[in-house]
Design an enzyme around this catalytic site. Structure first.
Site, PDB file in Angstrom:
ATOM      1  N   HIS A 158      45.386  36.144  35.718  1.00  0.00           N
ATOM      2  CA  HIS A 158      45.079  36.991  34.553  1.00  0.00           C
ATOM      3  C   HIS A 158      46.293  37.221  33.654  1.00  0.00           C
ATOM      4  O   HIS A 158      46.135  37.688  32.517  1.00  0.00           O
ATOM      5  CB  HIS A 158      44.559  38.362  35.002  1.00  0.00           C
ATOM      6  CG  HIS A 158      43.257  38.320  35.718  1.00  0.00           C
ATOM      7  ND1 HIS A 158      42.133  37.715  35.196  1.00  0.00           N
ATOM      8  CD2 HIS A 158      42.875  38.802  36.936  1.00  0.00           C
ATOM      9  CE1 HIS A 158      41.125  37.823  36.045  1.00  0.00           C
ATOM     10  NE2 HIS A 158      41.550  38.470  37.113  1.00  0.00           N
ATOM     11  N   ASP A 195      38.303  31.659  41.594  1.00  0.00           N
ATOM     12  CA  ASP A 195      38.303  33.119  41.707  1.00  0.00           C
ATOM     13  C   ASP A 195      37.059  33.658  40.983  1.00  0.00           C
ATOM     14  O   ASP A 195      36.631  33.081  39.986  1.00  0.00           O
ATOM     15  CB  ASP A 195      39.584  33.664  41.055  1.00  0.00           C
ATOM     16  CG  ASP A 195      39.801  35.146  41.279  1.00  0.00           C
ATOM     17  OD1 ASP A 195      40.669  35.493  42.098  1.00  0.00           O
ATOM     18  OD2 ASP A 195      39.108  35.956  40.632  1.00  0.00           O
ATOM     19  N   HIS A 197      36.718  36.130  39.176  1.00  0.00           N
ATOM     20  CA  HIS A 197      37.035  36.577  37.815  1.00  0.00           C
ATOM     21  C   HIS A 197      37.510  35.385  36.983  1.00  0.00           C
ATOM     22  O   HIS A 197      37.883  34.343  37.540  1.00  0.00           O
ATOM     23  CB  HIS A 197      38.126  37.652  37.873  1.00  0.00           C
ATOM     24  CG  HIS A 197      37.767  38.809  38.766  1.00  0.00           C
ATOM     25  ND1 HIS A 197      38.264  38.945  40.047  1.00  0.00           N
ATOM     26  CD2 HIS A 197      36.916  39.841  38.562  1.00  0.00           C
ATOM     27  CE1 HIS A 197      37.752  40.043  40.592  1.00  0.00           C
ATOM     28  NE2 HIS A 197      36.929  40.600  39.724  1.00  0.00           N
ATOM     29  N   ASP A 283      37.360  36.019  46.115  1.00  0.00           N
ATOM     30  CA  ASP A 283      36.610  37.237  45.817  1.00  0.00           C
ATOM     31  C   ASP A 283      35.193  36.960  45.327  1.00  0.00           C
ATOM     32  O   ASP A 283      34.507  37.863  44.845  1.00  0.00           O
ATOM     33  CB  ASP A 283      37.367  38.144  44.831  1.00  0.00           C
ATOM     34  CG  ASP A 283      37.993  37.383  43.683  1.00  0.00           C
ATOM     35  OD1 ASP A 283      37.674  36.189  43.518  1.00  0.00           O
ATOM     36  OD2 ASP A 283      38.808  37.973  42.953  1.00  0.00           O
TER      37      ASP A 283
HETATM   38 ZN   LIG Z   1      39.679  37.773  41.136  1.00  0.00          ZN
END
Ligand SMILES: [Zn+2]
Length: 391
Positions: A158, A195, A197, A283
């Protein structure tokens, strides 16, 4: 008379001793302090007890524990991480961000951007994570190992050029890919981000760059808001080299494997990278508190096998996996260990690392069936991507 080639530089060949798999881990990763989620002014909760930050040290520490317990660490090549210096960090970050992290680290710590806290001395640990990613790239690109897992902390995908974000301080994947190009002459790098996200920092870094293909599987519109839509395709010369496959909440093993079959594997083959980097956040697991996907260890094993196949076909197997997220305190470590066990191969005379979710893992409908909404999401992404790739 000729001297034998030094073992570190031995070329890959069918006759050579099979090379090992590298592991980057450093105890200091566990000291990265994300702190407690302090409750201030009753927002968002009125509870008196502070909650530990979800991105605590146990997730990486427990994964390492499982690798030790199941004999995998002993069968891997230990790769030492050195802290990334300013020049290495500058491959992905502005001087202002690097300076700000240093200043926070020299004081009491604090937020390096938007939700990416460090404690006192945290700059050195974040540099050690980026340096760990670089050490994995070095070992794979020189042929010292055939693949490497960098069990680093804090994560990176991120982090934007000018700020930390979402628990990520420096973008380990961006620095790893650029390092492979600058130091080892890799022309093309595939970054596969599974991931749950979206890897916004990585996408932003390479949006206009056709030499790095960013391919992300993630839960649709989870975090960060607005990032990772299927019509975000890169820009300028890089158009078509950003590939987003947003999947609906609830997608399970079958949906991810279909995404590999219909989109990931065909595009990766056509791109033909010189190195494959995986942003390996676990995740999307069925027990994760921050995602709503339904993957079990079996999917992580299968995705690893398929990715090893991509690397074997394209680039002599060169594969680097970087730890990103994964927040189920007792389950994410098993998902990570299952990936490493797949990379290394099972230890002779032992049973494979179990799935603590048990028989439920295989019998969930999402493990075997493709939901209508997941099918539709894959169709939509593929239809758009056919402008650039043969799917
Ligand atoms: Zn994540």
């Amino acid at each position: 008379m000729t001297d034998p080639a030094p073992p570190d530089l031995a070329p890959a060949s069918a006759d050579a001793e099979p090379r090992g798999v590298g592991l980057v881990f450093d105890d200091r990763y566990l000291f990265h302090a994300t702190g407690l989620r302090l409750i201030e002014d009753r927002d968002p909760y009125p509870f008196a007890e502070p909650e530990p930050h979800v991105s605590g040290p146990a997730l990486v520490g427990r994964a390492k524990h499982l690798l030790d317990l199941h004999g995998l660490t002993d069968r891997m090549v230990r790769l030492e991480a050195m802290p990334a210096d300013d020049a290495a960090l500058a491959l992905g970050h502005t001087p202002e961000h690097i300076r700000r992290v240093g200043e926070l680290s020299a004081g009491a710590g604090g937020d390096t951007g938007q939700g990416a806290p460090i404690g006192p001395g945290g700059d050195r640990i974040a540099r050690l994570a980026a340096g760990g990613a670089m050490a994995a790239v070095d070992a794979v690109m020189t042929g010292r190992v055939r693949a490497a897992y960098a069990l680093v902390r804090p994560p990176g995908h991120h982090a934007m050029a000018d700020r930390g974000m979402g628990f990520c301080v420096y973008n380990n994947a961006v620095i790893a890919a650029r390092h492979a190009q600058r130091a080892h002459g890799a022309d093309k790098v595939l970054i596969l981000d599974w991931d749950v996200h979206h890897g916004n920092g990585t996408q932003a870094a390479f949006a206009a760059d056709p030499t790095v293909l960013f391919l992300s599987l993630h839960q649709d519109d989870l975090y960060p808001p607005g990032w990772g839509r299927f019509d975000q395709l890169g820009e300028g010369l890089g158009e078509g080299f950003t590939v987003n496959v947003p999947l609906p909440a609830g997608t399970g093993n079958r949906g991810y494997l279909d995404a590999f079959a219909r989109i990931v594997v065909p595009i990766a083959r056509q791109f033909a990278p010189d190195l494959v980097v995986v942003s390996a956040g676990q995740d999307a697991s069925v027990l994760d508190p921050l995602g709503r996907m339904s993957l079990t260890t079996s999917a992580y094993r299968d995705m690893t096998t398929l990715t090893m196949g991509i690397a074997a076909d394209a680039c002599g197997g060169r594969l680097v996996l970087l730890q990103e997220g994964g927040y189920a305190p007792t389950y994410a470590p098993y998902c990570t260990a299952a990936i490493v066990e797949t990379l290394v191969g099972p230890t002779e005379g032992t049973t494979p690392i179990p799935d603590p979710y048990g028989p439920r893992a295989a019998t969930m409908p999402q493990s075997r069936e493709l939901g209508l909404d997941a099918d539709r999401a894959l169709d939509r992404a593929a239809t758009t991507l056919r402008r650039y790739w043969d799917l």
